[in-house]
Every structure is written in structure tokens, then in C-alpha cells.
Design an enzyme around this catalytic site. Sequence first.
Site: not given
Lengths: 96, 486
Positions: B79, B154, B178
Site C-alpha cells: 500500500k 482505504s 481499511s
Amino acid sequence: MSITRSQIADIAHLARLALSEQEIPVYAESLSRVLGLVEQLQRADTAGVTPIAHPLPGQRQRLRPDEVTETDQHELYQRNAPQVQAGLYLVPRVIE
Amino acid sequence: MTELHLMTVAELSAALHAGRVSSVELTRALLARIERHDRALNAFISVDAESALAEAAAADARRHAGDAGPLTGVPIAHKDIFCTRGQKTTCGSRMLANFVSPYDATVVERLRAAGVVTLGKTNMDEFAMGSSNETSFFGPVRNPWDGARVPGGSSGGSAAAVAARLVPAATGTDTGGSIRQPAALCGVTGIKPTYGRVSRFGMIAFASSLDQGGVLAISAEDAALLLGAMAGFDERDSTSVELPVPDYTATLEQPLKGLKIGMLREFFAGLDPAIEQLIRAALALLHAQGAVVREVSLPNLPLSVPTYYVVAPAECSSNLARYDGVRYGHRCEQPRDLTDLYERSRGEGFGAEVKRRIMIGTYVLSAGYYDAYYLKAQQVRALIAADFERAFHEVDVVIGPTTPTTAFSLGAKSADPVTMYLSDIYTIGANLAGLPAMSVPCGLLEELPVGLQIIGPHFSEQKLLNIAHRYQCESDWHLRVPRGFG
């Protein structure tokens, strides 16, 4: 819960955020809605409840000896800086 | 041999070990897949083929030298919230669009040390603030199961990349759901460990009392392999916990006989009946393996969302004060003075949702409002944590749905922040209490994945992974691949 446009302008200044004239009413509306959601907290009976700032009970802040452990890498770090001169970060004149 | 891109990390590890494939071959195959599919998905912010192939060649050399571990040569993605040395680390923001990290996050460093190859950095909501991946400066990610729908957020890029089998696994972070929410909406397995289990050093901060790094993967077994390599004490993170990391793979097969599962009453009240049916079917599967299911109640849990929207914005307003346009990050053109430089750099560098959260945080922390909001939220947080603690005296884990709905359409919730915030209604509780939690695929509803959430006491990752693995031995939802990506 209603947040006014002038409150938004004050909050934005406190947070050092430049907002456009168009953004201010949009945030006044959406912050009012979010704070409306947050109002639900008032329903909870919290008399005598010790607040927690951290989810692991009993964990203590660690300390380390006050020794220099980092090497000087300012050239590497300053590669990301918007404006540098002679190893110094440049900003607009502060003292006239 | 199964096609490379459909193999789990455990299968790839075995194939690399047996010499059936090299890391360079595998890396090339996945880079080609990203090239072919990612234009439609937008799951990646950056892909560094050159460095990935160099890392793969180094992993192959290490294997020839007899120095390979189980993850050596396995390619994954990070990420874009994790700092990677010498590579762009944007956090999905214009503020950091050109930021090149001078160092590796501890998570990245540990996975590199294990020989893992980094294919690229995945897309995400800006500064991890969002539940749909629509707040990214680099554009939304599309759900591989339906391109008109969101992947969740997210960690939406990581979830979409694993679901589309562009990578076998990816890192993620979870502040209010997330990792778990996008894992559920994309049909992959996700684990958010206990607060303090995985180092946050080099993981860009959002809300420091909630943030925790973890894994999105195809299976619980893969999550166990990767978490074992990532987790552990790090003196560079002041919240890192000094506890040894167990071998998460060693206990995966343990029988579930006698396991006490709590069905969370508050999570089933008002739940979509079609989702409830799938969750109950999963519970029945665990019951058939000897687990005992009973109902538990956490009366303060419905206050999770309002509590979170005080605590998280308050912490974010403080954490994001560092972006000042001076040392790094976006700077406005021709500032008049220092205040103008701060205000315009931040006004231009942050997107709408990040600005909203900074302002909520600034407001709730400001003079005169602190007790009514921040203190109150910290007290309700204590009540929610105590509810979980009480439940864990009665049961070993609690189970419910991960999300109230399947993946929603792009744009469906972006106009109203409160509607968007409520999509994390089932995931936030675990963050407030610092508990480990997983999402495991447990069915499809009109061709869209549904996730089963398992939450356990602090440091019970072994148990969660064990339950998830045993469930996955008896089901194949985690192996379903969206149409067009098989």
C-alpha cells in the site's frame, strides 16, 4: 448541530488551510452533518468513566538513553524539500 | 501446474522451493498481468519493473546459495502508505505526489529481508481517509467483480490487486476498517492485527491510537505466512509491543472442537437478510467442526462510529500538521508570507475529505469544545473496550458481518460523508479496542463478495487465523476469481 460559515473560516485558519469561497458553505453543511452524528455520544452515560487515549491497557511509554543514534543525512532528506539553499530550507521573509 | 497468477503464496513458495519456477519468471508474469489489467482497475499508483526484476534476480541467487526462506522470491505489492526507499510514496495525496522516501518502513524492511519482491505501490484513499478509494488523488480504483463499483477503502488498491490476481498478496493498513472492509468487498482475506503488533515506523500516520498494518491475501494460510514475517517488536515505534511473534502457520490446522463463538447481537439487528443468511451459513460450517455458537451483546458498540469520528479526526489534525510546505511535500506558487505559504500549500495539497477531517479534528480539540467532544469520546471508547473485554470472558471470539452491504456503485456515497462513514459501522469497534480482526470471504450475493468478520482478544491472531483457515478448508469462496481475471 449547526456550524456557520464564519466558524468554518475560523477553523480553517486555525488548521492553516486556505479554502475557496465556494468551499466554505460546502464544509459548513458537511461538518454540521458529521457533528450531528457525533451528538449521539451525549446519549451514553459516562459518569465516572476513566477516558482512554490508547487501546492497550497498562502499556507504558518506553524511554531510551539520550544518545545520538542518527547520522547526518541532511542532503538526502533535503532532496524532497521545495526550496533549499546552502543546506537550509528557504521560506518567505519572516522578519521585515 | 496451476497458472502462476492463480497460486497462493504457500503454493508459490513450494513451486519456488522445488525449482518449478524462478522468481524472475514469476515476477515477469505478474508484471505482464499488471500491464494488461491495471489500466481498467487503477489498483497501482506506481510499478517499478526494473527494481522488481533486480530483487527477483537477487532472490533467485539467494536460493541458489541455499539461503532461501519460505517467502524468498514471492512478489507482493505495498500500500502506498508504506515508505519504500528511493521510490515514490504518495499516500494517495497530491501533497506527497513527488515524495521519494529516503528510507524503508520497518514492514518493508522485514519483508525485503525475507526475500519478498516488491512489484509496486497500491492505490488508496488519500492519507487512508475513506471507505471507497474515491478520495485518492490518483483516481478511484475499480472493483474487479464489477467495474462500476468501488473496491472499498482505504486499502482498495491492495484488495483489488489481490482479487484480480495481479499479486498474490499485498500489505494494507486499518484505522477503522481499511483492511477488512475492502477485503470483504473484493472477496479476499484480510487481517488487522492487534494494535502494536506490527511496527508503524515508516507507515504514514493518520490516527496514531488506531492505525495498524496488516495483510490482504487469498487465504488465511498466506496471511499467516506474511504476518509472521512483518510482525514483531521495533524500537523505532513507541507503541510497538515487546512480545515474541508465534509461528502463525504452526497452529492453522488445530481442530475447532469446543471453540466458543459469540454472535454479535448488535451486528445482526437490522442486517440485510441476504447477508445474514450467508453469515449464518458460515457459522453453521464452524459449528459442524465442533464450535459452540451463542449470542453475545455489546451494548455500547452502536456508538463506535460517532466515537471514531471524534478520535480519528482529532489525531489526524495533529498528525497532518507536519505537512507545512517547507521540508517536503507540496508548496504553493509565490507565497506572500509564511502564513500564506502554510495555508495555500495545505489547501492545495490536501483533497476535500482530508481537509474535512482536519477541520473536524481542529474543531473538537478547540478551546471550549474539548470536554464535550474529545473527552466524551475517550470515555465512550473505554465503554466499548470494556464491552469487548466482558464478551471475551464468555466466548473465545466474536463473529459477524464485515460490512452492512456488498460493494456499492462509484459515486453512490461520495456526496454525503455521514452515509460513507456508516459503511464502517461493523469494523470500527475493533480499532477503538485495539483488537485483532479478520475478514474472510463467505459467499457471493448477485456476483458480489460478502465478508465474515472474526474479532478476538488482544494478541489472538493465531486463533483468528486458525478459525479462518479451518473455514477455508471447508469452503472455496476465497478461491473464487472475478470474471475476466481467471
